[in-house]
Structures are given as C-alpha cells and as structure tokens.
Design a protein around this motif. Structure first.
Motif, PDB file in Angstrom:
ATOM      1  N   VAL A   1      32.345  33.721  52.672  1.00  0.00           N
ATOM      2  CA  VAL A   1      32.028  32.657  51.717  1.00  0.00           C
ATOM      3  C   VAL A   1      31.564  33.247  50.390  1.00  0.00           C
ATOM      4  CG1 VAL A   1      30.454  30.746  51.236  1.00  0.00           C
ATOM      5  CG2 VAL A   1      31.521  30.933  53.483  1.00  0.00           C
ATOM      6  N   PHE A   2      30.659  34.210  50.462  1.00  0.00           N
ATOM      7  CA  PHE A   2      30.151  34.803  49.225  1.00  0.00           C
ATOM      8  C   PHE A   2      31.261  35.511  48.456  1.00  0.00           C
ATOM      9  CE2 PHE A   2      28.760  38.557  46.947  1.00  0.00           C
ATOM     10  CZ  PHE A   2      27.917  37.983  46.013  1.00  0.00           C
ATOM     11  N   PHE A   3      32.079  36.303  49.146  1.00  0.00           N
ATOM     12  CA  PHE A   3      33.138  37.043  48.460  1.00  0.00           C
ATOM     13  C   PHE A   3      34.106  36.084  47.774  1.00  0.00           C
ATOM     14  CE2 PHE A   3      37.192  39.210  48.080  1.00  0.00           C
ATOM     15  CZ  PHE A   3      36.822  40.441  47.576  1.00  0.00           C
ATOM     16  N   ALA A   4      34.456  34.991  48.447  1.00  0.00           N
ATOM     17  CA  ALA A   4      35.377  34.018  47.855  1.00  0.00           C
ATOM     18  C   ALA A   4      34.779  33.399  46.593  1.00  0.00           C
ATOM     19  CB  ALA A   4      35.715  32.933  48.869  1.00  0.00           C
ATOM     20  N   VAL A   5      33.496  33.047  46.640  1.00  0.00           N
ATOM     21  CA  VAL A   5      32.840  32.446  45.473  1.00  0.00           C
ATOM     22  C   VAL A   5      32.728  33.454  44.339  1.00  0.00           C
ATOM     23  CG1 VAL A   5      30.653  31.495  44.624  1.00  0.00           C
ATOM     24  CG2 VAL A   5      31.569  30.732  46.821  1.00  0.00           C
ATOM     25  N   ALA A   6      32.264  34.670  44.649  1.00  0.00           N
ATOM     26  CA  ALA A   6      32.070  35.688  43.614  1.00  0.00           C
ATOM     27  C   ALA A   6      33.391  36.079  42.969  1.00  0.00           C
ATOM     28  CB  ALA A   6      31.383  36.912  44.217  1.00  0.00           C
ATOM     29  N   PHE A   7      34.425  36.261  43.776  1.00  0.00           N
ATOM     30  CA  PHE A   7      35.719  36.662  43.217  1.00  0.00           C
ATOM     31  C   PHE A   7      36.298  35.563  42.345  1.00  0.00           C
ATOM     32  CE2 PHE A   7      40.354  36.440  43.514  1.00  0.00           C
ATOM     33  CZ  PHE A   7      40.690  37.640  42.897  1.00  0.00           C
ATOM     34  N   THR A   8      36.248  34.322  42.798  1.00  0.00           N
ATOM     35  CA  THR A   8      36.824  33.220  42.036  1.00  0.00           C
ATOM     36  C   THR A   8      36.152  33.052  40.683  1.00  0.00           C
ATOM     37  OG1 THR A   8      37.388  32.054  44.091  1.00  0.00           O
ATOM     38  CG2 THR A   8      37.347  30.753  42.064  1.00  0.00           C
ATOM     39  N   VAL A   9      34.807  33.046  40.683  1.00  0.00           N
ATOM     40  CA  VAL A   9      34.072  32.867  39.423  1.00  0.00           C
ATOM     41  C   VAL A   9      34.320  34.042  38.486  1.00  0.00           C
ATOM     42  CG1 VAL A   9      31.771  32.664  38.409  1.00  0.00           C
ATOM     43  CG2 VAL A   9      32.320  31.416  40.498  1.00  0.00           C
ATOM     44  N   THR A  10      34.334  35.254  39.033  1.00  0.00           N
ATOM     45  CA  THR A  10      34.571  36.431  38.193  1.00  0.00           C
ATOM     46  C   THR A  10      35.981  36.421  37.608  1.00  0.00           C
ATOM     47  OG1 THR A  10      33.058  37.717  39.581  1.00  0.00           O
ATOM     48  CG2 THR A  10      34.516  38.950  38.124  1.00  0.00           C
ATOM     49  N   PHE A  11      36.959  36.111  38.437  1.00  0.00           N
ATOM     50  CA  PHE A  11      38.344  36.127  37.965  1.00  0.00           C
ATOM     51  C   PHE A  11      38.569  35.096  36.871  1.00  0.00           C
ATOM     52  CE2 PHE A  11      42.807  34.693  38.340  1.00  0.00           C
ATOM     53  CZ  PHE A  11      43.432  35.884  37.998  1.00  0.00           C
ATOM     54  N   VAL A  12      38.035  33.898  37.038  1.00  0.00           N
ATOM     55  CA  VAL A  12      38.204  32.852  36.022  1.00  0.00           C
ATOM     56  C   VAL A  12      37.566  33.272  34.700  1.00  0.00           C
ATOM     57  CG1 VAL A  12      37.549  30.495  35.402  1.00  0.00           C
ATOM     58  CG2 VAL A  12      38.423  30.973  37.692  1.00  0.00           C
ATOM     59  N   SER A  13      36.350  33.806  34.766  1.00  0.00           N
ATOM     60  CA  SER A  13      35.658  34.192  33.531  1.00  0.00           C
ATOM     61  C   SER A  13      36.325  35.389  32.867  1.00  0.00           C
ATOM     62  CB  SER A  13      34.186  34.503  33.830  1.00  0.00           C
ATOM     63  OG  SER A  13      34.072  35.518  34.806  1.00  0.00           O
ATOM     64  N   VAL A  14      36.749  36.386  33.663  1.00  0.00           N
ATOM     65  CA  VAL A  14      37.405  37.570  33.108  1.00  0.00           C
ATOM     66  C   VAL A  14      38.751  37.199  32.486  1.00  0.00           C
ATOM     67  CG1 VAL A  14      38.539  39.738  33.745  1.00  0.00           C
ATOM     68  CG2 VAL A  14      36.238  39.252  34.563  1.00  0.00           C
ATOM     69  N   LEU A  15      39.502  36.333  33.149  1.00  0.00           N
ATOM     70  CA  LEU A  15      40.805  35.919  32.617  1.00  0.00           C
ATOM     71  C   LEU A  15      40.638  35.155  31.313  1.00  0.00           C
ATOM     72  CD1 LEU A  15      43.864  35.802  33.064  1.00  0.00           C
ATOM     73  CD2 LEU A  15      43.513  33.679  34.354  1.00  0.00           C
ATOM     74  N   LEU A  16      39.630  34.313  31.223  1.00  0.00           N
ATOM     75  CA  LEU A  16      39.365  33.567  29.995  1.00  0.00           C
ATOM     76  C   LEU A  16      39.048  34.514  28.840  1.00  0.00           C
ATOM     77  CD1 LEU A  16      38.909  30.853  28.548  1.00  0.00           C
ATOM     78  CD2 LEU A  16      36.548  30.908  29.367  1.00  0.00           C
ATOM     79  N   VAL A  17      38.185  35.496  29.103  1.00  0.00           N
ATOM     80  CA  VAL A  17      37.831  36.474  28.068  1.00  0.00           C
ATOM     81  C   VAL A  17      39.049  37.310  27.679  1.00  0.00           C
ATOM     82  CG1 VAL A  17      36.425  38.509  27.571  1.00  0.00           C
ATOM     83  CG2 VAL A  17      35.412  36.548  28.747  1.00  0.00           C
ATOM     84  N   ALA A  18      39.859  37.700  28.673  1.00  0.00           N
ATOM     85  CA  ALA A  18      41.038  38.533  28.396  1.00  0.00           C
ATOM     86  C   ALA A  18      42.021  37.800  27.486  1.00  0.00           C
ATOM     87  CB  ALA A  18      41.716  38.917  29.707  1.00  0.00           C
ATOM     88  N   LEU A  19      42.285  36.540  27.794  1.00  0.00           N
ATOM     89  CA  LEU A  19      43.211  35.772  26.964  1.00  0.00           C
ATOM     90  C   LEU A  19      42.675  35.588  25.551  1.00  0.00           C
ATOM     91  CD1 LEU A  19      44.284  33.046  29.562  1.00  0.00           C
ATOM     92  CD2 LEU A  19      45.626  35.011  28.776  1.00  0.00           C
ATOM     93  N   ALA A  20      41.361  35.352  25.440  1.00  0.00           N
ATOM     94  CA  ALA A  20      40.760  35.180  24.121  1.00  0.00           C
ATOM     95  C   ALA A  20      40.786  36.485  23.330  1.00  0.00           C
ATOM     96  CB  ALA A  20      39.320  34.682  24.267  1.00  0.00           C
ATOM     97  N   ASP A  21      40.501  37.605  23.993  1.00  0.00           N
ATOM     98  CA  ASP A  21      40.492  38.897  23.304  1.00  0.00           C
ATOM     99  C   ASP A  21      41.881  39.258  22.787  1.00  0.00           C
ATOM    100  OD1 ASP A  21      37.835  39.095  23.808  1.00  0.00           O
ATOM    101  OD2 ASP A  21      37.962  40.736  25.248  1.00  0.00           O
ATOM    102  N   VAL A  22      42.894  39.030  23.589  1.00  0.00           N
ATOM    103  CA  VAL A  22      44.258  39.356  23.174  1.00  0.00           C
ATOM    104  C   VAL A  22      44.667  38.512  21.972  1.00  0.00           C
ATOM    105  CG1 VAL A  22      46.683  39.245  23.873  1.00  0.00           C
ATOM    106  CG2 VAL A  22      44.987  40.204  25.430  1.00  0.00           C
ATOM    107  N   SER A  23      44.277  37.247  21.978  1.00  0.00           N
ATOM    108  CA  SER A  23      44.651  36.386  20.856  1.00  0.00           C
ATOM    109  C   SER A  23      43.862  36.717  19.587  1.00  0.00           C
ATOM    110  CB  SER A  23      44.441  34.921  21.230  1.00  0.00           C
ATOM    111  OG  SER A  23      43.064  34.665  21.473  1.00  0.00           O
ATOM    112  N   MET A  24      42.603  37.134  19.729  1.00  0.00           N
ATOM    113  CA  MET A  24      41.764  37.426  18.572  1.00  0.00           C
ATOM    114  C   MET A  24      42.040  38.816  18.001  1.00  0.00           C
ATOM    115  SD  MET A  24      38.171  35.860  20.038  1.00  0.00           S
ATOM    116  CE  MET A  24      37.191  36.376  18.644  1.00  0.00           C
TER     117      MET A  24
END
Length: 292
Positions: free
Chosen positions: A144-167
């Motif tokens: 349960v913990f791994f699923a929650v931690a991975f999901t939240v991390t992946f969503v936040s990292v992907l959001l930052v990655a897309l923003a960084d590439v565009s900026m």
C-alpha cells in the motif's frame, strides 16, 4: 412423601452451537458468510488506515509543494537568467532534483509513520490480533505504501519535467531513456527509499528514532565527505560522494558529484532494490521472533 418430578426436556441448541466443530447438527448452515482471509483483506485494511489519517495528507501535501514548487521555481530562475547557448548541454529534467531531495524527507517520514506509529499508540496489538500472520501485515503495509509513494512521486515529477522542458526550450533534446530515467526511474527510487524507511520503522518501533536514522542515511555520507580534507582519506571520501543519496539521485539525470566512477545508468535503482529487499527479509524474521 413427595412425588418425583419427570425430567425437564432439553432445550434446542442455539444456532451458534450448531456451527461448532463436532456439532450434533451437521446440516446447519450459518447465515453469516465465512471466508478464508488472504493478503487482499490485509491490503484493504492498510489502505483504510493510510488514507484515513491526517499525517498522510500533510506529508504528501508538503511533498507536492516542495517537489513541484521548487522544481518550477528553479526552472523559472534558470530561464530568466540564461544566456544564448548556456543550456545547450544541460538535461532540462535535472533542475527537479532540488525539490526531490527535500521532498524525499516527507516520503521517509510517511514510511516510518506507516509502521512505527502503530507501535507508539498500541494499535499494532489490534492489527496483529486481526491478522496473526505478521509477514502478511508487513507485506500489506509495504504494498500500500509503495503504491501511494510511487504514484504521488511520479505525478509530481512528470508535471515538473513537462514544465521544465517547455520553459527551458534552449536545453538539449532528450532521448527516450533519459525521459524514462528522469520520471519513472527516479519515482521508483524515491518510493524504494520510503519503503526502506517503513522497514526501519518496523525494526526500530520508534518514530523519532527511525526518522533520524533515515535522514542520517540520506545526508550524513555527503556531509561527512565534505569535511574529509586528509589525503589519506581520499578513497573513503570518494566512496561517500559516489554512493550518497544526493549523488544517486543526480545519476538519474546523467549527472554525478564524482567523475571517477561510482553508480551510473540504472545502478542506483538496483542498489536501492537490493538493500530494501535485504532489510525487508530481516524485518520479517525479527517480527516473527519477538513479542508485539
């Protein structure tokens, strides 16, 4: 002389007696469904726990704020101060590592609290009574913990990655493997770091102590290496640099604090996986050998 009374007729056995082993009423069927418990039930229980406590929302909320906020802020500062060609060789995803390094402390804290807090409140006795298989309890918590931690991390990292590439449009283009390492790979690594914290919390059984140990594991090697000035300790200093958590995070972005070797490519992920698996096995053995 009194007349003897006839024996009283025996009352019919209640339904709950009829369901007992060796009952004289073998044809009785309980109206309450009886199912054999399995790992899925333990996972459902742990999911209810982790989503119903306020500490989960607070730690994950601060994690998102740090990772996304700092990642976007750093990208904005770099974009505002860059000169022509200054980012031509830079990986635009690498500017998210600053927020991840701070945010990892939130994941570590949540991992420790997932197990150690139950020992602090005594709730672990209820958990172990409901599910006597201690290995199953720890496995359910880990899943349960791994699923929650991975999901939240992946969503936040992907959001930052897309923003960084565009900026940072002047930065170099990325290959498919660099995208994979900078989003999926590093999310697995952070989730494994949190899972190791969960295991340490199960072993130490004290929230403050386990959090201190994990923060020391993240920061101490790098801090110690910075103050090793003696030439005789150069090999030790170099090893501390290479295998420190901040350096292993940087490896996912094809950067490193050391140029002489150490982990590269996907090595940090395999190191974290091996260490966490070994610690999990030890925690299960220890959990089965001592009192709750």
């Amino acid at each position: 002389m009194s007349t003897p009374q006839p024996p009283m007729p025996q009352a019919a056995a209640p339904d709950w007696q009829a369901a007992a082993p060796g009952s004289p009423y073998p044809g009785y069927t309980s109206p309450i469904p009886v199912v054999r418990t399995h790992l899925g039930h333990a996972i459902a229980s742990e999911w209810t726990k982790i989503r119903s406590v306020r500490s989960t929302m607070w730690t994950l909320g601060v994690f998102l704020l740090l990772v996304v906020g700092i990642g976007l802020l750093v990208a904005a500062l770099v974009s505002a101060n860059e000169s022509d060609g200054s980012l031509s060789g830079e990986n635009p995803l690498s500017f998210g590592v600053f927020g991840l390094l701070l945010g990892s402390i939130c994941i570590i804290t949540l991992g420790v609290l997932t197990t150690a807090s139950e020992y602090g409140t005594g709730m672990i006795r209820t958990t172990m009574t409901a599910c006597p298989s201690r290995a199953r309890v720890l496995t359910a918590k880990a899943i349960v913990f791994f699923a929650v931690a991975f999901t939240v991390t992946f969503v936040s990292v992907l959001l930052v990655a897309l923003a960084d590439v565009s900026m940072l449009s002047s930065a170099r283009s990325l290959s498919g493997e660099e995208w994979l390492k900078g989003t999926l790979g590093i999310s697995f690594y952070i989730a494994l770091l949190g899972l190791l914290s969960l295991v340490v919390g199960s072993v130490i059984r004290h929230s403050a102590g386990a959090i201190t140990i994990m923060i020391g594991l993240v920061l101490a090697p790098l801090v110690i290496a910075l103050f090793m000035f003696s030439q005789a300790l150069e090999d030790v200093r170099q090893a501390l640099f290479e295998y420190s958590i901040p350096n292993q995070l940087a490896v996912f972005y094809s950067n490193s604090l050391s140029d002489s070797g150490g982990p590269s490519g996907w090595d940090p992920l395999w190191i974290a996986l091996g260490v966490t698996a070994a610690a999990f096995g030890g925690a299960v053995a220890l959990l089965n050998s001592r009192d709750v």
